[in-house]
Design an enzyme around this catalytic site. Structure first.
Site, PDB file in Angstrom:
ATOM      1  N   HIS A 248      -5.983  -3.014  15.549  1.00  0.00           N
ATOM      2  CA  HIS A 248      -5.550  -1.910  14.698  1.00  0.00           C
ATOM      3  C   HIS A 248      -6.127  -0.578  15.166  1.00  0.00           C
ATOM      4  O   HIS A 248      -5.420   0.426  15.214  1.00  0.00           O
ATOM      5  CB  HIS A 248      -5.977  -2.176  13.253  1.00  0.00           C
ATOM      6  CG  HIS A 248      -5.567  -1.102  12.302  1.00  0.00           C
ATOM      7  ND1 HIS A 248      -4.268  -0.934  11.869  1.00  0.00           N
ATOM      8  CD2 HIS A 248      -6.279  -0.122  11.702  1.00  0.00           C
ATOM      9  CE1 HIS A 248      -4.202   0.092  11.042  1.00  0.00           C
ATOM     10  NE2 HIS A 248      -5.404   0.598  10.929  1.00  0.00           N
ATOM     11  N   HIS A 321       3.669  -0.826  10.278  1.00  0.00           N
ATOM     12  CA  HIS A 321       2.825  -1.685   9.450  1.00  0.00           C
ATOM     13  C   HIS A 321       3.444  -3.073   9.459  1.00  0.00           C
ATOM     14  O   HIS A 321       3.884  -3.591   8.436  1.00  0.00           O
ATOM     15  CB  HIS A 321       2.699  -1.124   8.031  1.00  0.00           C
ATOM     16  CG  HIS A 321       1.327  -0.623   7.725  1.00  0.00           C
ATOM     17  ND1 HIS A 321       0.640  -0.928   6.591  1.00  0.00           N
ATOM     18  CD2 HIS A 321       0.487   0.151   8.446  1.00  0.00           C
ATOM     19  CE1 HIS A 321      -0.551  -0.358   6.598  1.00  0.00           C
ATOM     20  NE2 HIS A 321      -0.661   0.317   7.717  1.00  0.00           N
TER      21      HIS A 321
END
Length: 464
Positions: A248, A321
């Site tokens: 991430h 996402h």
């Protein structure tokens, strides 16, 4: 004492939510039932008086015109199977938090540390449904087992006097004394991987060995001792490195060296998809534009900024996402859109957000092939993502003005959820370019926003 307030529609009021569930049972699971009614449950784990709870039930927790309430007794009746769905401990319960705030306003006093309100929903199903089918209904339609739990009762099992037992999904162990452990990294490769695995660090062997080499460096050991630190790294330091090196935060796949085969004999080595096709492409476009280049700030702030006209600049940010939306479609998509909203507002000296946009890639909502265990059906992902973006964007007052949806069964394992937002900012403020900012020594840091739940912990381990 925990109070349980049950709220339901009066008998002569149509239960649209229940009717939708009944239709979806037939449409998606092939289960036909006579009716489905729903009840909202508020479990109040707080030291309130009976009068205060009655006032809350009659006031902020219900609409007395169309609803009825019951305190510490059931409202459920005329059903064959009851399924109650609520959040697991630590999962963010926004409705519960709002209920807590409402009760605090009503009583004029704040809740004590550890007191809270938890919400759940009861589905009263009337029809020929056994407990095995009810389990399928709960797991495949009503709940997401990753963040929710459920209880099932047949009409014969249900306690008509007390109802469903009070369940307080409180996180335990919060009173434990925090400890910091020194981790011995002078171990075998197998042991290094065990440390990564059990610590949920999600670091591979190469990364663990790099940390091992760093920790064993005599200069590093000497520098640590100069500041009173032990020679070995602690679990806190390993966690910090793991978060920083996570997919991430670091985008390791996006920045990696990729060997690409086109399926027709062609091969190509790409040194960082990001630097080649995004940074590189942008650089080429800017070079071609020459004096007409409109880029003001790229790849250095929370969002990109271009020149709109002489008086205004346009701020734009898009991000994905994907994995969060695959696991929790509603929450994953919602945090995606509000995340880019935050980024635009925090770019330069701040932008005023004006619109959202999105692109979704899902497998067909009518996908009928077997799915691996715990992988949500594409239809549930589709519905949850759309609702999450709607609630996060439109209901924040920022309209979604366009978007697109792509359906391809190759997205069954992982959807693509692109969320974008645009904002405007004055070209300059008090003679200073509004797209530029720099942190200075002595600046104050202000954090704003709602509290997060413990369900976000280690989110960076799998995000992106």
């Amino acid at each position: 004492m925990a109070w349980r307030v049950v709220v339901g529609l009066k008998d002569d009021v149509r239960d649209a939510r229940g009717e939708t569930v009944r239709e979806n049972l037939k449409r998606f699971l092939g289960i036909e039932v006579t009716s489905v009614r729903t009840l909202d449950v508020y479990t109040i784990d707080a030291a309130l008086s009976a009068d205060e709870v009655e006032a809350a039930a009659a006031g902020p927790l219900s609409d007395p015109v169309i609803q009825e309430t019951a305190i510490n007794r059931p409202l459920a009746r005329d059903f064959d199977v009851l399924i109650e769905v609520g959040f697991r401990p630590g999962v963010t319960d926004n409705v519960g938090r709002t209920a807590r705030e409402a009760i605090q306003y009503l009583t004029g006093r704040t809740f004590a540390e550890g007191e809270a309100v938890y919400t759940s929903t009861q589905y009263l199903i009337k029809g020929d449904v056994d407990k095995e089918q009810a389990e399928t209904i709960a797991a495949d339609l009503l709940a997401n087992g990753l963040i929710q739990r459920w209880d099932i009762y047949t009409a014969q099992e249900f306690d008509r006097e007390h109802g469903v037992p009070v369940h307080v999904p409180k996180v335990g162990g919060l009173d434990a004394e925090p400890t910091v452990r020194t981790i011995d990294l002078d171990v075998s490769d197998e042991e290094l991987m065990r440390i990564s695995r059990e610590g949920m660090l999600a670091l591979n062997l190469e990364e663990m060995k790099r940390i091992q080499t760093y920790a064993a460096d005599p200069e590093v050991v000497a520098e640590r001792r100069k500041y009173g630190l032990e020679a070995g790294l602690t679990d806190v330091e390993l966690e910090a490195l793991a978060q920083t090196w996570s997919e991430h935060c670091k985008h390791k796949i996006f920045s990696a060296r990729i060997e690409y085969e086109d399926g027709q004999g062609g091969r190509e080595e790409i040194d960082s998809l990001f630097k080649t096709f995004i940074v590189g492409a942008t650089r080429e476009v800017r070079a071609r534009m020459g004096d007409k280049d409109i880029c003001l700030s790229v790849f250095k702030d929370n969002a990109g900024v271009i020149r709109f006209n002489d008086d205004w600049s346009l701020c734009f940010k898009v991000e994905t996402h994907n994995s969060p939306s695959a696991l929790d479609p509603y929450g994953g998509a919602l945090t995606g859109i509000v995340g880019v909203n935050r980024d635009g507002a925090g770019t330069g000296l701040g932008a005023r957000l004006i619109f959202n946009t999105d692109v979704f890639c899902f497998a067909s909502p009518f996908y009928d092939k077997p799915l691996p265990k715990r992988l949500l059906h594409p239809r549930r992902i589709f519905e949850g993502v759309v609702e999450g973006v709607e609630h996060g964007g439109n209901k924040s007052g920022i309209p979604t003005i366009n978007g697109s949806i792509v359906f391809d069964d190759r997205f069954a394992g992982k959807p693509l959820v692109y969320c974008g937002t645009a904002g405007i900012m004055p070209a300059s403020i008090n003679g200073r370019p509004s797209h530029e900012k720099k942190a200075q020594v002595g600046d104050h840091i202000i954090m704003t926003g709602g509290r997060i739940g413990k369900d976000g912990i280690h989110g960076a381990t799998f995000s992106s």
